[in-house]
Design a protein around this motif. Structure first.
Motif, PDB file in Angstrom:
ATOM      1  N   CYS A  17      38.060 181.381  37.306  1.00  0.00           N
ATOM      2  CA  CYS A  17      38.597 181.371  35.942  1.00  0.00           C
ATOM      3  C   CYS A  17      39.559 180.233  35.673  1.00  0.00           C
ATOM      4  O   CYS A  17      39.843 179.922  34.511  1.00  0.00           O
ATOM      5  N   GLY A  18      40.097 179.596  36.735  1.00  0.00           N
ATOM      6  CA  GLY A  18      40.986 178.443  36.543  1.00  0.00           C
ATOM      7  C   GLY A  18      42.212 178.786  35.729  1.00  0.00           C
ATOM      8  O   GLY A  18      42.869 179.809  35.946  1.00  0.00           O
TER       9      GLY A  18
ATOM     10  N   ALA B  92      30.634 182.007  35.116  1.00  0.00           N
ATOM     11  CA  ALA B  92      31.175 181.051  36.081  1.00  0.00           C
ATOM     12  C   ALA B  92      31.009 179.654  35.497  1.00  0.00           C
ATOM     13  O   ALA B  92      29.897 179.124  35.453  1.00  0.00           O
ATOM     14  N   HIS B  93      32.116 179.096  35.022  1.00  0.00           N
ATOM     15  CA  HIS B  93      32.088 177.772  34.409  1.00  0.00           C
ATOM     16  C   HIS B  93      32.549 176.745  35.434  1.00  0.00           C
ATOM     17  O   HIS B  93      33.685 176.769  35.909  1.00  0.00           O
ATOM     18  N   HIS B  94      31.637 175.857  35.806  1.00  0.00           N
ATOM     19  CA  HIS B  94      31.938 174.768  36.738  1.00  0.00           C
ATOM     20  C   HIS B  94      32.509 175.312  38.054  1.00  0.00           C
ATOM     21  O   HIS B  94      33.542 174.868  38.545  1.00  0.00           O
ATOM     22  N   LEU B  95      31.757 176.266  38.595  1.00  0.00           N
ATOM     23  CA  LEU B  95      32.111 176.842  39.895  1.00  0.00           C
ATOM     24  C   LEU B  95      31.040 176.573  40.937  1.00  0.00           C
ATOM     25  O   LEU B  95      31.345 176.171  42.072  1.00  0.00           O
ATOM     26  N   ILE B  96      29.768 176.786  40.575  1.00  0.00           N
ATOM     27  CA  ILE B  96      28.716 176.825  41.592  1.00  0.00           C
ATOM     28  C   ILE B  96      28.527 175.490  42.304  1.00  0.00           C
ATOM     29  O   ILE B  96      28.050 175.460  43.446  1.00  0.00           O
ATOM     30  N   GLU B  97      28.898 174.369  41.654  1.00  0.00           N
ATOM     31  CA  GLU B  97      28.758 173.066  42.318  1.00  0.00           C
ATOM     32  C   GLU B  97      29.794 172.882  43.428  1.00  0.00           C
ATOM     33  O   GLU B  97      29.699 171.937  44.217  1.00  0.00           O
ATOM     34  N   HIS B  98      30.767 173.812  43.506  1.00  0.00           N
ATOM     35  CA  HIS B  98      31.790 173.767  44.557  1.00  0.00           C
ATOM     36  C   HIS B  98      31.378 174.573  45.784  1.00  0.00           C
ATOM     37  O   HIS B  98      32.084 174.540  46.796  1.00  0.00           O
TER      38      HIS B  98
ATOM     39  N   LEU C   5      24.311 187.116  33.084  1.00  0.00           N
ATOM     40  CA  LEU C   5      24.889 186.210  34.072  1.00  0.00           C
ATOM     41  C   LEU C   5      24.843 184.792  33.514  1.00  0.00           C
ATOM     42  O   LEU C   5      23.773 184.320  33.105  1.00  0.00           O
ATOM     43  N   LEU C   6      25.988 184.115  33.490  1.00  0.00           N
ATOM     44  CA  LEU C   6      26.093 182.788  32.901  1.00  0.00           C
ATOM     45  C   LEU C   6      26.714 181.822  33.898  1.00  0.00           C
ATOM     46  O   LEU C   6      27.842 182.034  34.360  1.00  0.00           O
TER      47      LEU C   6
END
Length: 366
Positions: free
Chosen positions: A190-191, A248-254, A277-278
């Motif tokens: 969530c940052g 999950a916004h800009h998480l999976i690339e981590h 699921l987004l």
């Protein structure tokens, strides 16, 4: 001229005049005959005209019947074509839904197998939830959290910018919340809490999870329900069918791909029927994103492309699955308007900077 010569000329003229008169009379008689014939012909034509008119009306009627029959056949042909198309579309959708159901059953079996194997290795009774991954708790992690918080503040955009970009997802989430009888939303990674704030403003109950203690503190200072922890631990502790959405916004690339796969599989268990699921991630089809900005974050592991994510969602059993390319560069319109500049090249360089994949858990098994 002598009298005899003159007399001869007169006689010759008289003979010629007589012959001309006979010719004239013959021509006149011939003309009268032709006029009689033309009169008879005109009367014959007048007699035939009603017949021609009757035949023309019959032809017009037949042509009208042919046109009507042709239109009827055309309409019937279109109906048949549309019917076949609808049948094929319906059967295709039914088959895709059936494949998604089989995928969900397979994924559930695999999840239970993991539980059994984990318990067998420990010599214990299989747990209700998989063990979460251990969290780091050392001084270097604190420095890393501070560094990443500063990096986001400097390069990702202001909280208002991020809220503006994320607002596009509110209708999707609101619909899922309604479908699931107003169950809560979980935002993993969530940052600083921009998305949590939007959800709160919309009257949607939301929980945020992140490993970064600095950012969690900032979100909590805003009165948001943000908790420190990993996506794996948060999902493992969640009850079956308990959430309307997982975002999950800009998480999976981590994350390693195996971890992304685990999150996607566990989301199928945790989401209520009708849930969503987004995942949002950088769109590396944009050359500038793939070549430069993606690498400005040293915690990025590797890009996650739309073909990979679509197959991942289909494998787990989400249906339907939607792909969106979002947030083009501000210079796109400028280069699209340049005379002679290739539009494909403009989109390749300045097109959508973000990629979103939305997967639905069906309301009921099909």
């Amino acid at each position: 001229m002598s009298g005899v010569k003159r007399a001869g000329d007169y006689l010759t003229a008289i003979f010629k005049l007589g012959r001309t008169e006979r010719w004239a009379k013959a021509a006149y008689r011939s003309l009268e005959t032709n006029e009689d014939r033309f009169g008879a012909l005109e009367r014959r034509i007048d007699d035939l005209n009603p017949r021609f008119d009757h035949l023309q009306r019959q032809i017009d009627q037949l042509q009208g019947q042919i046109d009507e029959q042709s239109d009827r056949w055309d309409g019937r042909t279109r109906q048949l074509k549309d019917g076949v198309k609808q049948q094929i579309h319906g059967e295709t959708q039914s088959l895709m839904a059936r494949n998604a159901e089989l995928a969900r059953n397979f994924v559930e079996v695999s999840r239970r197998l993991d539980q059994v194997l984990l318990a067998t290795q420990k010599g214990e009774t299989p747990p209700a939830r998989p063990d979460p991954l251990p969290q780091k708790a050392d001084g270097l992690s604190a420095v890393m959290d501070s560094f990443y918080h500063k990096l986001e503040n400097k390069y990702r955009g202001t909280p208002s910018d991020i809220r503006s970009r994320l607002r596009i997802y509110l209708p999707d989430v609101e619909s899922a919340v309604i479908r699931t009888d107003r169950k809560p939303v979980m935002d993993i990674g969530c940052g600083r809490g921009e998305w949590l704030g939007l959800l709160k403003d919309a009257g949607i109950t939301a929980i945020g999870v992140d490993t970064n203690s600095v950012q969690i503190g900032e979100a909590q200072d805003q009165g948001l329900d943000a908790r420190q922890g990993t996506a794996r631990s948060a999902l493992a502790e969640a009850e079956d069918n308990s959430l309307a959405c997982i975002t999950a916004h800009h998480l999976i690339e981590h994350l390693p791909f195996e971890e992304v796969l685990w999150i996607t599989r566990e989301a199928m268990r945790v989401l209520a029927p009708g849930g969503l699921l987004l995942f949002e991630t950088p769109n590396v089809r944009n050359v500038l994103v793939g070549a430069t900005s993606f690498h400005n974050d040293p915690t990025h592991l590797h890009p996650m492309t739309d073909p990979v994510l679509n197959v991942l969602f289909e494998t787990v059993g989400f249906y339907p699955v939607e792909t969106r390319h979002l947030h083009p560069h501000e210079k796109l319109a400028e280069f699209m308007a340049k005379p002679g500049f290739d539009p494909e090249l403009a989109n390749l360089m300045f097109g959508a900077q973000d990629l979103a994949i939305l997967g639905h858990k069906p309301l009921k098994e099909t």
